[in-house]
Design a protein around this motif. Structure first.
Motif, PDB file in Angstrom:
ATOM      1  N   TYR A   1       0.855  -1.181   0.000  1.00 20.52           N
ATOM      2  CA  TYR A   1       0.000   0.000   0.000  1.00 20.52           C
ATOM      3  C   TYR A   1       0.893   1.233   0.000  1.00 20.52           C
ATOM      4  CZ  TYR A   1      -3.779   3.132   1.530  1.00 20.52           C
ATOM      5  OH  TYR A   1      -4.700   4.142   1.626  1.00 20.52           O
TER       6      TYR A   1
ATOM      7  N   ASN B   1      -4.854  -0.496  -2.475  1.00 20.71           N
ATOM      8  CA  ASN B   1      -5.576  -0.552  -1.213  1.00 20.71           C
ATOM      9  C   ASN B   1      -5.746  -2.024  -0.836  1.00 20.71           C
ATOM     10  OD1 ASN B   1      -8.244  -1.041   0.225  1.00 20.71           O
ATOM     11  ND2 ASN B   1      -7.942   1.155   0.522  1.00 20.71           N
TER      12      ASN B   1
ATOM     13  N   GLN C   1      -9.408  -3.708  -1.016  1.00 20.43           N
ATOM     14  CA  GLN C   1      -9.899  -3.785  -2.383  1.00 20.43           C
ATOM     15  C   GLN C   1      -9.107  -4.803  -3.200  1.00 20.43           C
ATOM     16  OE1 GLN C   1      -9.647   0.266  -3.732  1.00 20.43           O
ATOM     17  NE2 GLN C   1     -11.474   0.894  -2.604  1.00 20.43           N
TER      18      GLN C   1
ATOM     19  N   TYR D   1     -13.279  -4.263   5.740  1.00 21.42           N
ATOM     20  CA  TYR D   1     -13.591  -4.052   4.328  1.00 21.42           C
ATOM     21  C   TYR D   1     -13.832  -5.400   3.640  1.00 21.42           C
ATOM     22  CZ  TYR D   1     -13.451  -2.571  -0.497  1.00 21.42           C
ATOM     23  OH  TYR D   1     -13.796  -2.353  -1.812  1.00 21.42           O
TER      24      TYR D   1
END
Length: 162
Positions: free
Chosen positions: A40, A105, A108, A143
């Motif tokens: 990241y 990310n 994701q 997430y």
């Protein structure tokens, strides 16, 4: 059982716990593993390769930018070495394994790789962040739980008491 298990790891202590659980599941179910490490660009410990230093920091030299890019490449190389070491352990245990290092990310990227690879299960760690710490620091596991295309197993980090 789960034929394809995506295992999201980083270089943290909890990743060893995640890998151990996923390896046990894979051996039990004769599953294939995909070990994933996501770089990241905005992580604190990694150099940021996105913003040019001369426009962000007046007076920064091209040499400084080149040095930061070399640091970024070294971080990527360390990530691949980390993945390969885990893959070697899986192979020694008789488990079919692949590795993938992605950029972006983490939440994701994990969900997208799970979708592309058609994973049946994602194994991801959880550091126990809640409230404002989760909001500020983000939560990859949160997430993934809400966006994954398959089942998700979260492994709570077991902190040693000293």
């Amino acid at each position: 059982m789960f034929e394809k298990i995506l295992v999201a790891v980083d270089e943290s202590e909890v990743s060893q716990q995640i890998f151990a659980k996923a390896l046990s599941l894979a051996k039990l179910g004769r599953s294939r593993l995909l070990l994933v490490h996501v770089q990241y660009p905005f992580e604190e410990q990694l150099p940021n390769p996105v913003f040019p230093y001369e426009s962000t920091y007046p007076g920064a030299s091209a040499e400084a930018f080149t040095l930061r890019m070399q640091e970024w490449q070294q971080a990527g190389d360390r990530g691949l070495e980390f993945l390969q070491a885990m893959a070697d352990r899986a192979i020694a245990a008789g488990v079919d394994v692949q590795i993938n290092q992605a950029l972006g990310n983490p939440g994701q990227a994990i969900c997208e790789l799970a979708k592309t690879w058609q994973a049946h299960l994602i194994v991801v760690g959880r550091r126990g962040r809640t409230g404002i710490r989760e909001w500020i620091g983000g939560s990859v596991s949160n997430y993934v739980l809400h966006h994954a295309p398959c089942s998700v197993l979260t492994i709570q980090e077991q902190k040693s008491v000293t």
